[in-house]
Design an enzyme around this catalytic site. Structure first.
Site, short mmCIF file in Angstrom:
data_model
loop_
_atom_site.label_atom_id
_atom_site.label_comp_id
_atom_site.label_asym_id
_atom_site.label_seq_id
_atom_site.Cartn_x
_atom_site.Cartn_y
_atom_site.Cartn_z
N ASP A 68 -7.57 -4.67 -5.32
CA ASP A 68 -6.76 -5.01 -4.15
C ASP A 68 -7.04 -6.43 -3.66
O ASP A 68 -7.16 -6.67 -2.46
CB ASP A 68 -6.97 -4.01 -3.00
CG ASP A 68 -6.09 -4.33 -1.80
OD1 ASP A 68 -4.91 -4.66 -2.00
OD2 ASP A 68 -6.58 -4.28 -0.66
N GLU B 284 0.82 -1.22 0.00
CA GLU B 284 0.00 0.00 0.00
C GLU B 284 0.85 1.26 0.00
O GLU B 284 0.33 2.37 -0.14
CB GLU B 284 -0.94 0.01 1.21
CG GLU B 284 -2.21 -0.79 1.00
CD GLU B 284 -1.93 -2.28 0.80
OE1 GLU B 284 -2.44 -2.85 -0.18
OE2 GLU B 284 -1.18 -2.86 1.61
N ASN C 187 -1.01 -7.64 -3.80
CA ASN C 187 -1.54 -6.72 -4.80
C ASN C 187 -0.45 -5.85 -5.42
O ASN C 187 0.55 -5.52 -4.80
CB ASN C 187 -2.59 -5.81 -4.15
CG ASN C 187 -2.05 -5.06 -2.95
OD1 ASN C 187 -1.90 -5.63 -1.89
ND2 ASN C 187 -1.75 -3.78 -3.11
#
Length: 624
Positions: free
Chosen positions: A330, A204, A288
């Site tokens: 995601d 992230e 991801n």
């Protein structure tokens, strides 16, 4: 190579280095033997099959209603407690959320702490942790006669430490991850032979994912394999995907990215591992791609979202199957890998790997070569994919639920949390059933553009989450399920709804029982054959870890962490109100605080509460 920090002397490390390979083999054999004993729970998943299955029957479907609390231990910390403790030769090893303390308890008198390790680490790690300050567990190495038995742990600030299992003293400590770019550690270490396997976190924040093997005795780096980039960084074997060339082979770790975007492309792995001594392969999933906004990274973005089989000795990848090329939602593919041997629909016995993915599909592969055996929807409400083509391995997308710039995509199922997330599930080899804890959550998704800045969040999407179609959207309940699944037929023997997501996972036993914890603070037991709820008990706080079971002095126990948190608990833990905060989790779990509050510890159950303090003199002070 990892950097040594506060480690033992160089001379001591040099003395350990020449240890012969047979010592490692003997130590690994001992670890396998320990994992087969019902007295122990020596690794995440209980054994290398990672099936969270116990052959114990003292507690069974006929008497489970008589389970009572035997003893409890508070860790003194209030952030989420994921994973499970370890039990080895009469000791329980307990881990915590940040600052990642470790406690050793003797099962004869667990009220006395044998040793405790409270590491000092960089508090800045808290600001770059994605989803609460969790940690998923410890690893154990049994020693080889020259090096003592070790407890291996990860620290949020990116360090890995090895502790003497008897004394708690630090044997070595190295730096695996750089928090300055947002790279943290939440994963449980994984011991295979003379190596400890460590993943990575931080996709992230644009962290490029990698998997590293260290010498378990010294902390010396042995190999590192990246998820993106040139083949030499990926450690692709010469015969990579030779059985399934249509999955892709060489050069794709760069060519499926625009320019050098693979360098900040994510693909971290912070989930669970499995290992097959027969194939000598470690199985795991990469996460991801970064950022979440798919417009900013055209291409398939290999090898994110991939199930890898890597050689334990060299790190070379024998196969890699990308489940979600060019991920738009995601659907980080790091979830549990469970190994089994079953007959396929043609009657051929095969060595299988089953993986319930965030994207709403349960995949089963032949773990010897990566062949795709089956791919079924976790729930019939999955709408992003119509099906998975077994010949190509590709999902068939429904464009109505795609995400793109200047578009608010609505009612996407599953949400970014997936229909399955970090929970460690179980497999009953006698019933040929997988017991899965499920999220039943959908979402709206609106992307936006943003620049990459090292150490800052690199997401590019605003999310609203809410219960799936089978839940109660008006009252924000019905966010979870528990299911019994046959990977060969694709059929669910039974399924039950839960108020909140079943986040932590399940444990199955030969007593015809499935145990699991719930976010609203219960541990439950269901009949493995029917799903009937047979027993539950209220915990001091919600559960986001999975139960374990073991015996001590002839008594079977069931233990589970309590301590609500993790991604679903960020609103409660950090007192957030904006429904889009916590990457959408706050809105989905806005009712959670009505059912539980923060806590942290382990609760241990037995029939009628039998335990070490049946004799009230145990642990009592005795004057000289």
């Amino acid at each position: 190579m990892g950097k040594f920090v506060n480690s033992v002397s160089v001379a001591a490390l040099m003395a350990l280095a020449p240890l012969a390979l047979p010592h490692a083999a003997l130590a690994n054999d001992k670890l396998v033997d320990l994992s087969k004993s019902d007295d122990n729970w020596v690794m995440p998943g209980k054994n290398y099959d990672s099936d969270n299955y116990s052959g114990l029957t003292q507690i069974n479907d006929k008497n489970v209603k008589n389970l009572k609390v035997s003893w409890q231990f508070s860790t003194g910390l209030l952030n989420g407690h994921e994973g499970a403790p370890l039990v080895v030769d009469g000791k329980m090893y307990v881990h915590t959320s940040f600052p990642n303390n470790t406690f050793a308890l003797g099962l004869d008198d667990p009220g006395k702490i044998l040793w405790q390790d409270k590491p000092k680490q960089n508090p800045a790690a808290r600001s770059v942790a994605c989803c609460d300050l969790v940690n998923r567990g410890l690893a154990y190495w049994p020693g080889d006669g020259k090096t003592p038995a070790l407890i291996l742990k990860t620290l949020l600030d990116g360090h890995v430490a090895a502790l003497n299992a008897e004394t708690g003293e630090t044997v070595w400590k190295i730096e695996n991850s750089d928090i300055k770019v947002g790279s943290t550690l939440t994963i449980a270490p994984y011991v295979v032979k003379d190596k400890v396997i460590i993943g990575s976190s931080g996709a992230e924040l644009g962290v490029r994912g990698y998997l590293t093997a260290y010498d378990v005795k010294t902390g010396e780096q042995k190999w590192r394999a990246y998820a993106t980039g040139p083949d030499s960084d990926l450690l692709l074997a010469k015969d990579f995907n030779i059985q399934n060339a249509h999955y892709g082979q060489k050069g794709l770790g760069t060519s499926t990215w625009e320019g050098d975007s693979w360098k900040i492309g994510g693909g971290t792995n912070w989930g669970w591992y499995a290992y097959d001594p027969g194939t000598n392969l470690i199985y795991f999933g990469t996460g991801n791609p970064a950022p979440w906004n798919e417009t900013m990274r055209p291409g398939d973005n290999k090898w994110t979202m991939t199930i890898f089989g890597r050689d334990a000795d060299t790190g070379e990848a024998k196969f890699g199957y990308q489940k979600t090329p060019h991920d738009e939602w995601d659907y980080a593919g790091v979830n549990v890998m469970m190994l089994s041997t079953q007959k396929d629909l043609a009657g051929k016995e095969r060595k299988l790997l089953t993986h319930p993915d965030r994207n709403g599909i349960v995949y089963t592969l032949d773990r010897t070569n990566g062949d795709l055996v089956s791919a079924h929807k976790i729930d019939d409400t999955v709408n992003v994919f119509k099906t998975v083509d077994l010949k190509s391995g590709l999902p068939v997308r429904d464009p109505e639920y795609g995400t793109r710039m200047d578009h608010l995509a609505k009612d996407i199922c599953p949400s970014a949390m997936g229909y399955h997330n970090q929970g460690h599930d179980s497999y009953d080899p006698n019933r040929k059933l997988f017991f899965m804890g499920i999220n039943h959550i959908c979402m709206d998704w609106e992307p936006f553009m943003l620049p990459y800045r090292a150490g800052q969040f690199f997401v590019g999407a605003t999310l609203n989450m809410y219960p799936g179609p089978k839940g109660d959207r008006q009252n924000a309940e019905g966010l979870g399920q528990i299911k019994a699944y046959d990977a060969i037929t694709g059929k669910f023997k039974w399924e039950k709804m839960e108020r909140f997501a079943v986040w932590g996972g399940t444990t199955a036993t030969a007593g015809n029982l499935v145990f699991y914890g719930t976010l609203d603070g219960y541990i439950k037991a269901r009949n493995s054959d029917t799903g009937e709820l047979l027993w539950k008990s209220k915990l001091p706080s919600g559960a986001i870890g999975y139960p374990i079971t073991y015996t001590h002095k002839g008594t079977q126990y069931v233990a589970i962490y309590y301590g609500v948190g993790g991604w679903p608990g960020v609103g409660l833990v950090f007192d957030l109100q904006d429904p889009t905060a916590g990457l959408g989790a706050v809105g989905a779990f806005k009712k959670l605080a009505n059912y539980t509050q923060m806590g942290g510890g382990v609760t241990v159950f037995s029939l009628d509460g039998k335990g070490p303090y049946d004799d009230p003199n145990v642990g009592e002070y005795s004057a000289n």
